[in-house]
Design a protein around this motif. Structure first.
Motif, PDB file in Angstrom:
ATOM      1  N   GLU A 223       0.862  -1.176   0.000  1.00  0.00           N
ATOM      2  CA  GLU A 223       0.000   0.000   0.000  1.00  0.00           C
ATOM      3  C   GLU A 223       0.901   1.228   0.000  1.00  0.00           C
ATOM      4  O   GLU A 223       2.022   1.202   0.522  1.00  0.00           O
ATOM      5  N   THR A 224       0.426   2.324  -0.579  1.00  0.00           N
ATOM      6  CA  THR A 224       1.193   3.564  -0.595  1.00  0.00           C
ATOM      7  C   THR A 224       0.710   4.495   0.513  1.00  0.00           C
ATOM      8  O   THR A 224      -0.485   4.799   0.602  1.00  0.00           O
ATOM      9  N   ALA A 225       1.641   4.907   1.373  1.00  0.00           N
ATOM     10  CA  ALA A 225       1.346   5.909   2.394  1.00  0.00           C
ATOM     11  C   ALA A 225       1.836   7.262   1.891  1.00  0.00           C
ATOM     12  O   ALA A 225       2.807   7.343   1.138  1.00  0.00           O
ATOM     13  N   TRP A 226       1.160   8.322   2.337  1.00  0.00           N
ATOM     14  CA  TRP A 226       1.557   9.652   1.885  1.00  0.00           C
ATOM     15  C   TRP A 226       1.248  10.681   2.971  1.00  0.00           C
ATOM     16  O   TRP A 226       0.489  10.417   3.910  1.00  0.00           O
ATOM     17  N   GLY A 227       1.832  11.843   2.823  1.00  0.00           N
ATOM     18  CA  GLY A 227       1.585  12.907   3.782  1.00  0.00           C
ATOM     19  C   GLY A 227       2.030  14.250   3.245  1.00  0.00           C
ATOM     20  O   GLY A 227       2.878  14.332   2.346  1.00  0.00           O
ATOM     21  N   VAL A 228       1.474  15.318   3.802  1.00  0.00           N
ATOM     22  CA  VAL A 228       1.888  16.686   3.481  1.00  0.00           C
ATOM     23  C   VAL A 228       2.044  17.439   4.791  1.00  0.00           C
ATOM     24  O   VAL A 228       1.448  17.077   5.820  1.00  0.00           O
ATOM     25  N   GLY A 229       2.847  18.462   4.773  1.00  0.00           N
ATOM     26  CA  GLY A 229       3.074  19.270   5.960  1.00  0.00           C
ATOM     27  C   GLY A 229       3.335  20.716   5.588  1.00  0.00           C
ATOM     28  O   GLY A 229       3.809  21.007   4.482  1.00  0.00           O
ATOM     29  N   LEU A 230       3.021  21.613   6.502  1.00  0.00           N
ATOM     30  CA  LEU A 230       3.274  23.039   6.283  1.00  0.00           C
ATOM     31  C   LEU A 230       3.664  23.676   7.608  1.00  0.00           C
ATOM     32  O   LEU A 230       2.942  23.560   8.605  1.00  0.00           O
ATOM     33  N   GLY A 231       4.819  24.335   7.632  1.00  0.00           N
ATOM     34  CA  GLY A 231       5.301  25.000   8.839  1.00  0.00           C
ATOM     35  C   GLY A 231       5.589  26.462   8.578  1.00  0.00           C
ATOM     36  O   GLY A 231       5.905  26.858   7.448  1.00  0.00           O
ATOM     37  N   ALA A 232       5.479  27.273   9.629  1.00  0.00           N
ATOM     38  CA  ALA A 232       5.745  28.708   9.494  1.00  0.00           C
ATOM     39  C   ALA A 232       6.281  29.243  10.810  1.00  0.00           C
ATOM     40  O   ALA A 232       5.928  28.760  11.895  1.00  0.00           O
ATOM     41  N   LYS A 233       7.154  30.251  10.716  1.00  0.00           N
ATOM     42  CA  LYS A 233       7.614  30.974  11.901  1.00  0.00           C
ATOM     43  C   LYS A 233       7.710  32.455  11.570  1.00  0.00           C
ATOM     44  O   LYS A 233       8.166  32.844  10.491  1.00  0.00           O
ATOM     45  N   LEU A 234       7.264  33.258  12.521  1.00  0.00           N
ATOM     46  CA  LEU A 234       7.158  34.693  12.313  1.00  0.00           C
ATOM     47  C   LEU A 234       7.648  35.429  13.544  1.00  0.00           C
ATOM     48  O   LEU A 234       7.205  35.140  14.659  1.00  0.00           O
TER      49      LEU A 234
ATOM     50  N   LEU B  24       7.206  38.481  15.489  1.00  0.00           N
ATOM     51  CA  LEU B  24       6.309  39.623  15.626  1.00  0.00           C
ATOM     52  C   LEU B  24       7.086  40.872  16.010  1.00  0.00           C
ATOM     53  O   LEU B  24       6.789  41.979  15.546  1.00  0.00           O
ATOM     54  N   THR B  25       8.069  40.700  16.899  1.00  0.00           N
ATOM     55  CA  THR B  25       9.008  41.763  17.258  1.00  0.00           C
ATOM     56  C   THR B  25      10.385  41.106  17.370  1.00  0.00           C
ATOM     57  O   THR B  25      10.530  39.909  17.153  1.00  0.00           O
ATOM     58  N   ASP B  26      11.398  41.881  17.755  1.00  0.00           N
ATOM     59  CA  ASP B  26      12.716  41.299  17.907  1.00  0.00           C
ATOM     60  C   ASP B  26      12.801  40.399  19.138  1.00  0.00           C
ATOM     61  O   ASP B  26      13.798  39.684  19.324  1.00  0.00           O
ATOM     62  N   LYS B  27      11.737  40.357  19.969  1.00  0.00           N
ATOM     63  CA  LYS B  27      11.733  39.512  21.159  1.00  0.00           C
ATOM     64  C   LYS B  27      10.544  38.556  21.224  1.00  0.00           C
ATOM     65  O   LYS B  27      10.404  37.813  22.193  1.00  0.00           O
ATOM     66  N   THR B  28       9.704  38.559  20.199  1.00  0.00           N
ATOM     67  CA  THR B  28       8.499  37.723  20.201  1.00  0.00           C
ATOM     68  C   THR B  28       8.419  36.913  18.915  1.00  0.00           C
ATOM     69  O   THR B  28       8.396  37.490  17.821  1.00  0.00           O
ATOM     70  N   MET B  29       8.368  35.561  19.054  1.00  0.00           N
ATOM     71  CA  MET B  29       8.307  34.675  17.891  1.00  0.00           C
ATOM     72  C   MET B  29       7.103  33.748  17.990  1.00  0.00           C
ATOM     73  O   MET B  29       6.789  33.212  19.050  1.00  0.00           O
ATOM     74  N   VAL B  30       6.436  33.546  16.832  1.00  0.00           N
ATOM     75  CA  VAL B  30       5.314  32.618  16.724  1.00  0.00           C
ATOM     76  C   VAL B  30       5.706  31.489  15.778  1.00  0.00           C
ATOM     77  O   VAL B  30       6.292  31.738  14.714  1.00  0.00           O
ATOM     78  N   LYS B  31       5.409  30.237  16.177  1.00  0.00           N
ATOM     79  CA  LYS B  31       5.672  29.072  15.339  1.00  0.00           C
ATOM     80  C   LYS B  31       4.406  28.244  15.194  1.00  0.00           C
ATOM     81  O   LYS B  31       3.605  28.149  16.145  1.00  0.00           O
ATOM     82  N   ALA B  32       4.227  27.615  14.008  1.00  0.00           N
ATOM     83  CA  ALA B  32       3.091  26.733  13.773  1.00  0.00           C
ATOM     84  C   ALA B  32       3.497  25.643  12.790  1.00  0.00           C
ATOM     85  O   ALA B  32       4.304  25.890  11.881  1.00  0.00           O
ATOM     86  N   ASP B  33       2.933  24.435  12.982  1.00  0.00           N
ATOM     87  CA  ASP B  33       3.254  23.312  12.100  1.00  0.00           C
ATOM     88  C   ASP B  33       2.017  22.435  11.937  1.00  0.00           C
ATOM     89  O   ASP B  33       1.326  22.135  12.926  1.00  0.00           O
ATOM     90  N   TYR B  34       1.744  22.008  10.692  1.00  0.00           N
ATOM     91  CA  TYR B  34       0.554  21.209  10.383  1.00  0.00           C
ATOM     92  C   TYR B  34       0.952  19.985   9.558  1.00  0.00           C
ATOM     93  O   TYR B  34       1.814  20.077   8.675  1.00  0.00           O
ATOM     94  N   TYR B  35       0.312  18.828   9.859  1.00  0.00           N
ATOM     95  CA  TYR B  35       0.510  17.597   9.083  1.00  0.00           C
ATOM     96  C   TYR B  35      -0.847  16.976   8.733  1.00  0.00           C
ATOM     97  O   TYR B  35      -1.784  16.992   9.558  1.00  0.00           O
ATOM     98  N   HIS B  36      -0.919  16.397   7.534  1.00  0.00           N
ATOM     99  CA  HIS B  36      -1.997  15.478   7.171  1.00  0.00           C
ATOM    100  C   HIS B  36      -1.318  14.244   6.576  1.00  0.00           C
ATOM    101  O   HIS B  36      -0.580  14.341   5.595  1.00  0.00           O
ATOM    102  N   VAL B  37      -1.571  13.084   7.188  1.00  0.00           N
ATOM    103  CA  VAL B  37      -0.863  11.855   6.813  1.00  0.00           C
ATOM    104  C   VAL B  37      -1.857  10.708   6.706  1.00  0.00           C
ATOM    105  O   VAL B  37      -2.794  10.605   7.515  1.00  0.00           O
ATOM    106  N   LYS B  38      -1.657   9.838   5.735  1.00  0.00           N
ATOM    107  CA  LYS B  38      -2.463   8.625   5.589  1.00  0.00           C
ATOM    108  C   LYS B  38      -1.551   7.414   5.436  1.00  0.00           C
ATOM    109  O   LYS B  38      -0.660   7.397   4.592  1.00  0.00           O
TER     110      LYS B  38
END
Length: 433
Positions: free
Chosen positions: A281-292, A294-308
């Motif tokens: 069987e073939t398994a697959w997945g996609v992912g998307l990550g980001a980091k921003l 906001l200021t020189d002292k504040t960082m936001v990170k996020a990561d998403y996966y969809h896998v089968k």
């Protein structure tokens, strides 16, 4: 005073005396005795100067010998050479040593029953069913030691990394990273090209929390740069999936782009063959990550996966697929997960993070009904955490973290409970070198 300077001074002095003698002789008549006395004094002066020059030469030679001996005594042992601040191996590679000494401890109000400290959210006992409460655990097994190598060649630098810790079986030594780089190629074991930790919010837990992944795989990787801010990374990886008889490597792709110095994203894809003795069987997945930033002292990170169909890349998932008695693959697990968090640098010594992670499995009746014990597979997982780090001086980092999470199983325990709880306080002390 050195020898060259003495020669510079003595030669003109002797020449002046030699010239002055005939001048004095012609300028004013003198007795033969006076002339002989003057010649004797000049001869004595020349002799004294020659002796002084010999003493200076002897002293210079002695100083050179002492310096050579001291440099030999200070040199590294066999196989190492000191060149300024650079160390070299016997093979001529420059290298640097790094790592940390790390002490972890936790107080577990509720949580996993395994003796290890780190995240066990997918298997915490259901309420009222052998819960693991009020436990104190500690370890130094996450202590790390690493070496970075570089060998200059006519075709470019050849690089390498070797990093180990003690999180193997029974606190045994294990390889974290071991690879070589040449040009745009990497061969060896390092972070998976698909399940990268770059976009996970900071945690004290060495494994991270729901929605993240800390997967390291043996791989062959190639990086192509479209522009300074954009590159494509392709890899063939051994995903180390014990549920599958690997015939072909997993193929992964990752596109990285920096919109600015404060905003970057990463889009990822994965395809892998899952094989049993009777089926594929073939398994697959996609992912998307980001980091921003906001200021020189504040960082936001996020990561998403969809896998089968895969459970080897993203952590704490249900088994990727199930089989019947004939080893035919009859159903696959499919899930979505996300993690996000914000980190604040309060000052040069203090920083803190708030984070949240969530994972949801599809309600696939064929997959769920294939399990006799449905309490072992999860409909959803979530965890939230808050931590603070304090660095009294640069090499030392002290951290404290509270985490609370739950799992919701597809099946109920005999007492009707479907919920398990992870409730603990983590602490860490690190000396980085």
């Amino acid at each position: 005073m050195n020898t060259q300077f003495l020669n510079f001074m003595l030669k003109p002095l002797a020449l002046a005396c030699a010239i002055a003698l005939p001048i004095v002789t012609h300028a004013a008549p003198a007795s033969e005795a006076e002339v002989e006395q003057l010649r004797a004094e000049i001869k004595a002066l020349k002799s004294m100067m020659q002796q002084y020059m010999q003493q200076q030469n002897s002293l210079s030679n002695n100083l050179a010998e002492v310096k050579a001996k001291s440099e030999t005594a200070a040199a590294p042992g066999p196989g190492l050479k000191a060149e300024g601040l650079s160390l070299k191996t016997k093979g001529g590679a420059e290298f640097s040593l790094y790592g940390n000494i790390r002490a972890d401890a936790l107080y577990q109000a509720e949580g996993g029953s395994l003796p290890r400290l780190y995240n066990q959210i997918s298997s915490v006992p259901l309420e009222g069913n052998g819960e693991s409460s009020d436990r104190l655990k500690s370890t130094l097994a996450a202590t790390r030691l690493g070496l970075d190598f570089k060998t200059p060649t006519q075709a470019g630098d050849v690089g390498g990394k070797l990093e180990v810790d003690f999180l193997g079986a029974n606190d045994g030594l294990r390889i974290r990273h071991a690879y070589l780089t040449y040009g745009d190629w990497l061969i060896g074991q390092t972070w998976s090209n698909f399940a990268v930790p770059d976009y996970m919010p900071e945690t004290i837990d060495a494994l991270g929390y729901v929605g993240g992944a800390v997967k390291r795989t043996p791989q062959v990787r190639y990086t192509y740069k479209f522009a300074p801010a954009t590159n494509l990374v392709l890899a063939a990886e051994d995903s180390k999936d014990d549920s599958s008889n690997m015939r072909l490597p997993a193929l992964t792709a990752r596109l990285n782009h920096k919109f600015s110095d404060t905003f970057a994203i990463s889009a990822r894809a994965m395809g892998s063959e899952k094989k049993t003795d009777a089926d594929t069987e073939t398994a697959w997945g996609v992912g998307l990550g980001a980091k921003l930033d906001l200021t020189d002292k504040t960082m936001v990170k996020a990561d998403y996966y969809h896998v089968k169909g895969d459970s080897s890349f993203v952590s704490w998932t249900n088994p990727g697929f199930v089989t019947n008695a004939n080893k035919d693959i009859i159903a696959s697990n499919e899930f979505d997960s996300i993690t996000l968090g914000i980190t604040q640098q309060f000052n040069s010594q203090w920083r803190g993070t708030l984070g949240y992670g969530y994972m949801k499995a599809d309600d696939n009746a064929g997959y769920i009904n294939a399990f006799a014990d449905k309490t072992k597979i999860n409909e959803n997982l979530w965890q939230a955490w808050a931590n603070v780090f304090y660095s009294p001086t640069k090499p030392i980092s002290l951290g404290l973290e509270y985490v609370y999470g739950e799992r919701e199983a597809f099946g109920a325990a005999p007492n009707g409970s479907t919920k398990g709880e992870d409730n603990r306080l983590n602490a860490v002390a690190m000396y980085n070198f």
